[in-house]
Design an enzyme around this catalytic site. Structure first.
Site, PDB file in Angstrom:
ATOM      1  N   ARG A 189       0.857  -1.183   0.000  1.00  0.00           N
ATOM      2  CA  ARG A 189       0.000   0.000   0.000  1.00  0.00           C
ATOM      3  C   ARG A 189       0.891   1.230   0.000  1.00  0.00           C
ATOM      4  O   ARG A 189       2.044   1.191   0.448  1.00  0.00           O
ATOM      5  CB  ARG A 189      -0.893   0.017   1.243  1.00  0.00           C
ATOM      6  CG  ARG A 189      -1.890  -1.135   1.339  1.00  0.00           C
ATOM      7  CD  ARG A 189      -2.746  -0.988   2.582  1.00  0.00           C
ATOM      8  NE  ARG A 189      -3.767  -2.025   2.687  1.00  0.00           N
ATOM      9  CZ  ARG A 189      -3.631  -3.155   3.373  1.00  0.00           C
ATOM     10  NH1 ARG A 189      -2.492  -3.383   4.028  1.00  0.00           N
ATOM     11  NH2 ARG A 189      -4.608  -4.042   3.421  1.00  0.00           N
ATOM     12  N   LYS A 197      -2.780  -2.162   7.784  1.00  0.00           N
ATOM     13  CA  LYS A 197      -4.065  -1.718   8.308  1.00  0.00           C
ATOM     14  C   LYS A 197      -4.424  -2.486   9.580  1.00  0.00           C
ATOM     15  O   LYS A 197      -4.162  -3.672   9.698  1.00  0.00           O
ATOM     16  CB  LYS A 197      -5.172  -1.940   7.265  1.00  0.00           C
ATOM     17  CG  LYS A 197      -5.230  -0.861   6.193  1.00  0.00           C
ATOM     18  CD  LYS A 197      -6.465  -1.055   5.325  1.00  0.00           C
ATOM     19  CE  LYS A 197      -6.623   0.086   4.335  1.00  0.00           C
ATOM     20  NZ  LYS A 197      -7.832  -0.084   3.506  1.00  0.00           N
ATOM     21  N   HIS A 201      -2.083   2.612  -6.089  1.00  0.00           N
ATOM     22  CA  HIS A 201      -3.047   1.535  -5.845  1.00  0.00           C
ATOM     23  C   HIS A 201      -3.286   0.710  -7.105  1.00  0.00           C
ATOM     24  O   HIS A 201      -3.535  -0.501  -7.018  1.00  0.00           O
ATOM     25  CB  HIS A 201      -4.362   2.113  -5.329  1.00  0.00           C
ATOM     26  CG  HIS A 201      -5.113   1.168  -4.438  1.00  0.00           C
ATOM     27  ND1 HIS A 201      -4.589   0.681  -3.255  1.00  0.00           N
ATOM     28  CD2 HIS A 201      -6.329   0.592  -4.564  1.00  0.00           C
ATOM     29  CE1 HIS A 201      -5.458  -0.136  -2.683  1.00  0.00           C
ATOM     30  NE2 HIS A 201      -6.515  -0.217  -3.461  1.00  0.00           N
ATOM     31  N   ARG A 238      -0.632  -1.791  -7.195  1.00  0.00           N
ATOM     32  CA  ARG A 238      -0.932  -2.860  -6.235  1.00  0.00           C
ATOM     33  C   ARG A 238      -1.960  -3.823  -6.837  1.00  0.00           C
ATOM     34  O   ARG A 238      -1.841  -5.039  -6.700  1.00  0.00           O
ATOM     35  CB  ARG A 238      -1.447  -2.239  -4.941  1.00  0.00           C
ATOM     36  CG  ARG A 238      -1.933  -3.217  -3.875  1.00  0.00           C
ATOM     37  CD  ARG A 238      -2.232  -2.436  -2.596  1.00  0.00           C
ATOM     38  NE  ARG A 238      -3.179  -3.096  -1.725  1.00  0.00           N
ATOM     39  CZ  ARG A 238      -2.861  -4.001  -0.794  1.00  0.00           C
ATOM     40  NH1 ARG A 238      -1.598  -4.379  -0.661  1.00  0.00           N
ATOM     41  NH2 ARG A 238      -3.786  -4.519  -0.010  1.00  0.00           N
ATOM     42  N   HIS A 256      -5.285  -8.527   3.328  1.00  0.00           N
ATOM     43  CA  HIS A 256      -6.733  -8.385   3.428  1.00  0.00           C
ATOM     44  C   HIS A 256      -7.249  -9.183   4.627  1.00  0.00           C
ATOM     45  O   HIS A 256      -6.934 -10.363   4.774  1.00  0.00           O
ATOM     46  CB  HIS A 256      -7.421  -8.909   2.158  1.00  0.00           C
ATOM     47  CG  HIS A 256      -7.211  -8.024   0.972  1.00  0.00           C
ATOM     48  ND1 HIS A 256      -7.403  -8.468  -0.328  1.00  0.00           N
ATOM     49  CD2 HIS A 256      -6.839  -6.722   0.878  1.00  0.00           C
ATOM     50  CE1 HIS A 256      -7.151  -7.475  -1.165  1.00  0.00           C
ATOM     51  NE2 HIS A 256      -6.812  -6.413  -0.467  1.00  0.00           N
ATOM     52  N   TYR A 293     -10.512  -9.927  -7.425  1.00  0.00           N
ATOM     53  CA  TYR A 293      -9.554 -10.154  -8.505  1.00  0.00           C
ATOM     54  C   TYR A 293      -9.937 -11.344  -9.372  1.00  0.00           C
ATOM     55  O   TYR A 293      -9.463 -11.469 -10.499  1.00  0.00           O
ATOM     56  CB  TYR A 293      -8.145 -10.329  -7.927  1.00  0.00           C
ATOM     57  CG  TYR A 293      -7.652  -9.068  -7.276  1.00  0.00           C
ATOM     58  CD1 TYR A 293      -7.262  -7.980  -8.045  1.00  0.00           C
ATOM     59  CD2 TYR A 293      -7.632  -8.939  -5.897  1.00  0.00           C
ATOM     60  CE1 TYR A 293      -6.855  -6.791  -7.449  1.00  0.00           C
ATOM     61  CE2 TYR A 293      -7.220  -7.768  -5.293  1.00  0.00           C
ATOM     62  CZ  TYR A 293      -6.840  -6.703  -6.080  1.00  0.00           C
ATOM     63  OH  TYR A 293      -6.444  -5.528  -5.481  1.00  0.00           O
TER      64      TYR A 293
END
Length: 298
Positions: free
Chosen positions: A147, A171, A236, A239, A262, A271
């Site tokens: 990120r 995150k 992004h 990524r 994630h 994806y």
């Protein structure tokens, strides 16, 4: 927003930071969303279902994703007030519930990524420090799927020679291992001698590290040099390209979830919609009944 509301929002953000590990950017977003609601009906503390029900009409011109995000912030805020005994009820059931359709991520094909690398590598061959820095940034963005915030805030010694991975705190303050390719490690080693000795960061900028805004600008500039429309490219997007190209190459979805950091596999599953042709090919080649599906004959 009233003074009492501000005090409650402060307590809420303290809780989110301490118990959930919310980042500074996440906390700022919560504050903005709560302030936006207070502009509509005044006091957050005393608002009831009637006041919250007016938000749908007040925010009718906003994107559904924005309304959903603001509603989620309010739902969490009122849940906190209820848990802490600061309210006897939770009015959040009256919040608007926009119907969302998750957009497919913007991606670059492999030829476009190769074009970006070709022009950035050519410039780095000059040995010019900023060109070396840009190559290291590009290698880590696309090669490791970082990120933007994770990349710009890397400590100076995060990538070490002979160590094919780095430990990231992403995150939710969660740690994960991220692979570092030999190419990326070499690009970082070429850049390191130009990092000021007093800097704590691998990519310094101003009084701290390189900003996300500056990274965004640099990535778009690299795209422009490669003949790619700059508006199509961002950190992004690179990524996303990392994830999509790995999946197309046969990567397992659970592995990809771990690499991207994630929390929910549903986030990674987007994806699978990007390269449908690859998935059809995989089923035809590997399914036990592939013969009847147009796969190889036995």
């Amino acid at each position: 927003m009233t003074l009492d509301d501000r005090a409650l929002v402060d307590r809420f953000c303290d809780m989110m930071a301490a118990e959930v590990g919310a980042s500074r950017n996440t906390l700022l977003a919560y504050r903005r969303d709560l302030e936006a609601a207070a502009e509509v009906f005044g006091s957050l503390e005393s608002a009831g279902a009637a006041e919250l029900g007016r938000l749908g009409e007040a925010w009718v011109e906003l994107a559904p994703s924005t309304v959903a995000r603001r509603a989620a912030a309010l739902r969490r805020f009122y849940g906190f007030l209820l848990d802490e005994g600061l309210r006897a009820d939770d009015p959040s059931s009256a919040l608007p519930k926009p119907r969302l359709q998750r957009p497919l991520p913007k991606i670059l094909d492999t030829h476009e990524v190769e074009a970006m690398f070709a022009v950035v590598e050519e410039r780095a061959a000059s040995g010019q420090p900023l060109a070396l820095r840009n190559l290291a940034l590009l290698e880590l963005l696309y090669g490791s799927g970082l990120r933007a915030t994770e990349l710009v805030s890397l400590p100076k010694r995060a990538v070490r020679a002979g160590q094919p991975f780095l430990m990231l705190r992403g995150k939710g303050d969660k740690e994960r291992l991220v692979p570092v390719s030999a190419r990326a490690a070499q690009a970082v080693q070429n850049w390191l001698p130009h990092v000021p000795g007093e800097s704590a960061w691998l990519f310094p900028g101003g009084k701290s590290h390189l900003s996300r805004v500056r990274l965004f600008q640099l990535v778009r500039a690299m795209a422009g040099l490669a003949g790619i429309a700059p508006e199509r490219v961002s950190p992004h997007v690179l990524r996303h390209a990392f994830a999509t190209h790995l999946l197309a190459g046969g990567a397992d979805l659970r592995v990809l979830q771990s690499l991207l950091g994630h929390a929910d596999i549903a986030t990674t599953q987007i994806y699978t919609h990007v390269d449908a042709g690859r998935l059809v090919e995989l089923v035809n080649a590997r399914h036990p009944l592939a013969t009847g599906l147009g796969g190889p004959q036995r």
